[in-house]
Design a protein around this motif. Sequence first.
Motif, PDB file in Angstrom:
ATOM      1  N   GLY A   6     -85.213  55.641  34.400  1.00 36.26           N
ATOM      2  CA  GLY A   6     -84.795  54.257  34.159  1.00 36.26           C
ATOM      3  C   GLY A   6     -85.188  53.787  32.774  1.00 36.26           C
ATOM      4  O   GLY A   6     -84.395  53.148  32.070  1.00 36.26           O
ATOM      5  N   SER A   7     -86.402  54.110  32.356  1.00 35.41           N
ATOM      6  CA  SER A   7     -86.852  53.740  31.007  1.00 35.41           C
ATOM      7  C   SER A   7     -86.025  54.450  29.949  1.00 35.41           C
ATOM      8  O   SER A   7     -85.634  53.844  28.937  1.00 35.41           O
ATOM      9  CB  SER A   7     -88.330  54.099  30.830  1.00 35.41           C
ATOM     10  N   PHE A   8     -85.756  55.725  30.171  1.00 34.42           N
ATOM     11  CA  PHE A   8     -84.933  56.493  29.235  1.00 34.42           C
ATOM     12  C   PHE A   8     -83.537  55.885  29.113  1.00 34.42           C
ATOM     13  O   PHE A   8     -83.015  55.730  28.012  1.00 34.42           O
ATOM     14  CB  PHE A   8     -84.839  57.946  29.695  1.00 34.42           C
ATOM     15  N   CYS A   9     -82.960  55.533  30.251  1.00 33.20           N
ATOM     16  CA  CYS A   9     -81.612  54.948  30.279  1.00 33.20           C
ATOM     17  C   CYS A   9     -81.569  53.647  29.467  1.00 33.20           C
ATOM     18  O   CYS A   9     -80.671  53.451  28.651  1.00 33.20           O
ATOM     19  CB  CYS A   9     -81.208  54.701  31.728  1.00 33.20           C
TER      20      CYS A   9
ATOM     21  N   LEU B 105     -79.997  50.646  24.708  1.00 31.96           N
ATOM     22  CA  LEU B 105     -80.345  49.590  23.772  1.00 31.96           C
ATOM     23  C   LEU B 105     -80.384  50.102  22.323  1.00 31.96           C
ATOM     24  O   LEU B 105     -80.058  49.370  21.398  1.00 31.96           O
ATOM     25  CB  LEU B 105     -81.680  48.942  24.146  1.00 31.96           C
ATOM     26  N   SER B 106     -80.760  51.356  22.131  1.00 28.76           N
ATOM     27  CA  SER B 106     -80.747  51.916  20.771  1.00 28.76           C
ATOM     28  C   SER B 106     -79.322  52.162  20.289  1.00 28.76           C
ATOM     29  O   SER B 106     -79.037  52.055  19.092  1.00 28.76           O
ATOM     30  CB  SER B 106     -81.577  53.184  20.689  1.00 28.76           C
TER      31      SER B 106
ATOM     32  N   PHE C 142     -71.635  49.367  31.523  1.00 28.60           N
ATOM     33  CA  PHE C 142     -71.735  50.116  32.788  1.00 28.60           C
ATOM     34  C   PHE C 142     -72.917  51.080  32.740  1.00 28.60           C
ATOM     35  O   PHE C 142     -73.707  51.147  33.682  1.00 28.60           O
ATOM     36  CB  PHE C 142     -70.426  50.877  33.037  1.00 28.60           C
ATOM     37  N   THR C 143     -73.043  51.838  31.645  1.00 32.49           N
ATOM     38  CA  THR C 143     -74.127  52.819  31.565  1.00 32.49           C
ATOM     39  C   THR C 143     -75.495  52.180  31.333  1.00 32.49           C
ATOM     40  O   THR C 143     -76.508  52.856  31.433  1.00 32.49           O
ATOM     41  CB  THR C 143     -73.850  53.862  30.456  1.00 32.49           C
TER      42      THR C 143
END
Length: 177
Positions: free
Chosen positions: A165-168, A173-174, A76-77
């Motif tokens: 968006g990139s941060f999310c 993914l990390s 979801f996140t």
Amino acid sequence: MSKIITEDVHVPRESAEDVFLFGTPKDRLDFYRREIQYETSLLSNRTNAYLTAQSFLVIAFASSMANLNPAWGELFTLIVPTLMAVLGVVSSLNAWPGFKASNVIIDHWHFKQSHLLKSDPVMGNAYDDSPLFNETESSHKGYRKSLMFSMRTPWLFMFFWLVLGSFCICVQLSNAS
């Protein structure tokens, strides 16, 4: 050769005052000022609506990032905030033409107003021979500064959404690996 005889049609001649849409330069200046005020209020309304929508989107983004559900929270996140960031970018790109159109129209009316004030010495000076409008008010640079916030807002939010968006995606993914 035969002639067609018709009655003379009386066409009223226009006087010099009727040729012009405005009776006096003051009427023209008032019209320009009303148009500038109208377009500026439209731009202000667009900016307010855009900022309101963006603030609700930021709140929804932050709320969706705070999801701690162990069963489906990670997926979801990853998906929902990313989609909200994409929605923020798309809404910024869609808002830009409206902001730009208002800016072009305001620019047009300021241009006409400045030419009127420069071409008619009576309109440029008040009764005491001091300028009715100073150069800052009627110059291109003066009013453009007041429009900068509205013109930059969509681009700032688009950059903001791209960073979020990139941060999310990077955070999710990390955490997944």
